[in-house]
Design a protein around this motif. Sequence first.
Motif, PDB file in Angstrom:
ATOM      1  N   LYS A 253      28.661  41.213  19.713  1.00  0.00           N
ATOM      2  CA  LYS A 253      29.992  40.837  20.165  1.00  0.00           C
ATOM      3  C   LYS A 253      29.882  39.889  21.361  1.00  0.00           C
ATOM      4  N   LYS A 254      30.567  38.766  21.277  1.00  0.00           N
ATOM      5  CA  LYS A 254      30.491  37.765  22.341  1.00  0.00           C
ATOM      6  C   LYS A 254      31.237  38.244  23.587  1.00  0.00           C
ATOM      7  N   LEU A 255      30.591  38.082  24.736  1.00  0.00           N
ATOM      8  CA  LEU A 255      31.212  38.432  26.001  1.00  0.00           C
ATOM      9  C   LEU A 255      32.099  37.276  26.452  1.00  0.00           C
ATOM     10  N   ASP A 256      33.375  37.561  26.610  1.00  0.00           N
ATOM     11  CA  ASP A 256      34.313  36.522  27.038  1.00  0.00           C
ATOM     12  C   ASP A 256      34.111  36.210  28.523  1.00  0.00           C
ATOM     13  N   THR A 257      33.939  34.955  28.835  1.00  0.00           N
ATOM     14  CA  THR A 257      33.811  34.518  30.225  1.00  0.00           C
ATOM     15  C   THR A 257      34.911  33.492  30.510  1.00  0.00           C
ATOM     16  N   TYR A 258      35.520  33.621  31.676  1.00  0.00           N
ATOM     17  CA  TYR A 258      36.662  32.755  31.971  1.00  0.00           C
ATOM     18  C   TYR A 258      36.595  32.103  33.342  1.00  0.00           C
ATOM     19  N   LYS A 259      35.777  32.661  34.250  1.00  0.00           N
ATOM     20  CA  LYS A 259      35.724  32.115  35.599  1.00  0.00           C
ATOM     21  C   LYS A 259      34.904  30.833  35.649  1.00  0.00           C
ATOM     22  N   LYS A 260      35.247  29.954  36.607  1.00  0.00           N
ATOM     23  CA  LYS A 260      34.474  28.737  36.829  1.00  0.00           C
ATOM     24  C   LYS A 260      33.598  28.918  38.055  1.00  0.00           C
ATOM     25  N   TYR A 261      32.434  28.305  37.984  1.00  0.00           N
ATOM     26  CA  TYR A 261      31.461  28.448  39.064  1.00  0.00           C
ATOM     27  C   TYR A 261      31.925  27.762  40.343  1.00  0.00           C
ATOM     28  N   SER A 262      31.712  28.440  41.464  1.00  0.00           N
ATOM     29  CA  SER A 262      31.875  27.837  42.781  1.00  0.00           C
ATOM     30  C   SER A 262      30.823  28.454  43.691  1.00  0.00           C
ATOM     31  N   ALA A 263      30.238  27.642  44.549  1.00  0.00           N
ATOM     32  CA  ALA A 263      29.157  28.101  45.420  1.00  0.00           C
ATOM     33  C   ALA A 263      29.627  29.193  46.372  1.00  0.00           C
ATOM     34  N   ASN A 264      30.888  29.162  46.749  1.00  0.00           N
ATOM     35  CA  ASN A 264      31.403  30.171  47.671  1.00  0.00           C
ATOM     36  C   ASN A 264      31.515  31.543  47.010  1.00  0.00           C
ATOM     37  N   GLU A 265      31.978  31.552  45.793  1.00  0.00           N
ATOM     38  CA  GLU A 265      32.166  32.830  45.102  1.00  0.00           C
ATOM     39  C   GLU A 265      30.871  33.366  44.522  1.00  0.00           C
ATOM     40  N   PHE A 266      29.949  32.465  44.153  1.00  0.00           N
ATOM     41  CA  PHE A 266      28.682  32.875  43.552  1.00  0.00           C
ATOM     42  C   PHE A 266      27.517  32.317  44.368  1.00  0.00           C
ATOM     43  N   PRO A 267      27.190  32.952  45.510  1.00  0.00           N
ATOM     44  CA  PRO A 267      26.131  32.441  46.383  1.00  0.00           C
ATOM     45  C   PRO A 267      24.745  32.589  45.763  1.00  0.00           C
ATOM     46  N   THR A 268      23.832  31.747  46.206  1.00  0.00           N
ATOM     47  CA  THR A 268      22.436  31.811  45.759  1.00  0.00           C
ATOM     48  C   THR A 268      21.679  32.835  46.601  1.00  0.00           C
ATOM     49  N   TYR A 269      20.783  33.573  45.986  1.00  0.00           N
ATOM     50  CA  TYR A 269      19.987  34.557  46.714  1.00  0.00           C
ATOM     51  C   TYR A 269      19.135  33.875  47.779  1.00  0.00           C
ATOM     52  N   ASP A 270      18.892  34.594  48.875  1.00  0.00           N
ATOM     53  CA  ASP A 270      18.055  34.068  49.951  1.00  0.00           C
ATOM     54  C   ASP A 270      16.621  33.855  49.485  1.00  0.00           C
ATOM     55  N   ASN A 271      16.186  34.693  48.548  1.00  0.00           N
ATOM     56  CA  ASN A 271      14.761  34.734  48.202  1.00  0.00           C
ATOM     57  C   ASN A 271      14.457  34.429  46.739  1.00  0.00           C
ATOM     58  N   TYR A 272      15.441  33.927  46.006  1.00  0.00           N
ATOM     59  CA  TYR A 272      15.187  33.558  44.606  1.00  0.00           C
ATOM     60  C   TYR A 272      16.259  32.583  44.151  1.00  0.00           C
ATOM     61  N   ASN A 273      15.850  31.631  43.313  1.00  0.00           N
ATOM     62  CA  ASN A 273      16.772  30.592  42.858  1.00  0.00           C
ATOM     63  C   ASN A 273      17.625  31.086  41.689  1.00  0.00           C
ATOM     64  N   ALA A 274      18.622  31.876  42.032  1.00  0.00           N
ATOM     65  CA  ALA A 274      19.594  32.386  41.064  1.00  0.00           C
ATOM     66  C   ALA A 274      20.851  32.744  41.837  1.00  0.00           C
ATOM     67  N   ILE A 275      21.984  32.764  41.165  1.00  0.00           N
ATOM     68  CA  ILE A 275      23.237  33.084  41.846  1.00  0.00           C
ATOM     69  C   ILE A 275      23.596  34.552  41.645  1.00  0.00           C
ATOM     70  N   GLU A 276      24.328  35.108  42.595  1.00  0.00           N
ATOM     71  CA  GLU A 276      24.781  36.493  42.532  1.00  0.00           C
ATOM     72  C   GLU A 276      26.141  36.579  41.846  1.00  0.00           C
ATOM     73  N   VAL A 277      26.194  37.396  40.782  1.00  0.00           N
ATOM     74  CA  VAL A 277      27.445  37.679  40.081  1.00  0.00           C
ATOM     75  C   VAL A 277      27.641  39.189  40.184  1.00  0.00           C
ATOM     76  N   SER A 278      28.529  39.626  41.051  1.00  0.00           N
ATOM     77  CA  SER A 278      28.637  41.050  41.377  1.00  0.00           C
ATOM     78  C   SER A 278      29.309  41.882  40.297  1.00  0.00           C
ATOM     79  N   LYS A 279      30.035  41.228  39.385  1.00  0.00           N
ATOM     80  CA  LYS A 279      30.684  41.935  38.284  1.00  0.00           C
ATOM     81  C   LYS A 279      30.374  41.226  36.967  1.00  0.00           C
ATOM     82  N   VAL A 280      30.056  42.008  35.940  1.00  0.00           N
ATOM     83  CA  VAL A 280      29.754  41.424  34.633  1.00  0.00           C
ATOM     84  C   VAL A 280      30.933  40.604  34.127  1.00  0.00           C
ATOM     85  N   ALA A 281      32.147  41.062  34.385  1.00  0.00           N
ATOM     86  CA  ALA A 281      33.343  40.367  33.908  1.00  0.00           C
ATOM     87  C   ALA A 281      33.532  39.004  34.567  1.00  0.00           C
ATOM     88  N   ASP A 282      32.808  38.774  35.687  1.00  0.00           N
ATOM     89  CA  ASP A 282      32.976  37.520  36.435  1.00  0.00           C
ATOM     90  C   ASP A 282      31.908  36.479  36.131  1.00  0.00           C
TER      91      ASP A 282
END
Length: 357
Positions: A253-282
Amino acid sequence: MATTSLNKNLHRANQAKNDEFYTQLADIENELKHYKDRFRGKVVFLNCDDPYESNFFKYFASNFKYLGLKKLIATSYAGSPIIGIQLPLPLMAGLKPNGKQPLKIEIYEVPDADGDGAVDLSDVRHLLENDKNTATPITGNGDFRSDECIELLKQADIVCTNPPFSLFREYVKQLVEYEKKFLIIGNKNATKYNVIFKLIKENKLWLGYRDINSDMWFTVPDGTVYEKIIDGKKVKHIMACWFTNLDTTKRHKKLDTYKKYSANEFPTYDNYNAIEVSKVADIPMDYDGAMGVPITYVDKYNPDQFEILGVFDDKREKSEAFIQGNPTYVDEQHKRYVGPVIKGKALYTRILIMRKK
């Protein structure tokens, strides 16, 4: 010396009790209704179930004809606190009346013994009490790792049970080694085990239909801690879920995604090149790089939509399943933290994923 041996035996007895969680029939029915056609013509093995006491055995034995099973095998363990409670073993044909003993039950059919037009537990009881070829003693202790139980495992097409949580890693390793299909219950935290997550990452294991956020209530034996009583039975709340390698519609089943990326809402980890998404729905719909999501994402994982890169956690163990960030000072207790860090603050375990192109 005798005191030491006694202490060890008491410890094992207490550990067995603390590791015994008995699945409620309703939870089994609610999950297995999704796999009805998968059992037709198959040999099902319940290798961690005291026959008749276990609700897994009750489910498969009473639904033997409905599911179209070829054969049902169940084995009990000598250390089980509930062995021989509901149907005393001496009443089973073929067993010696010497009290509690491990046994195996092999069923090829469940006749309608009472002629009421339906096959139910009364017919199963009649079969066990009158057919000496159905129930037979086990020469060992009934442990799933014993030679006798392994030989029975080789006969099976599908294994379905609630294995001891403390032995979950070893139990799954055995199923994989013998290339068996399975539908089993385990602790949610098992998703972070090296051997388990590696299988999830490789699409060789996934979660069942039950929502990972919907914990389960298990019946516990007398003498163990319980939280409440339901229908006269002592039960305990356990963070558990279903693990399987039987294909499901849910995992496609496809997971519906609707949010658009922004650096403020999805910050990059201090120690790894990936962004933090605190909720699966986001999970952002327009980001193609690595993303860290909560561990509960495994319940929504669609291998056609995303790729799992690994578990991002403060683990030093070297494994294809684990990803380590650059060692980062968080506090005096975590001077070289390799798990996810945002603005100097350590986060809980994350799964790193990437959208498939």
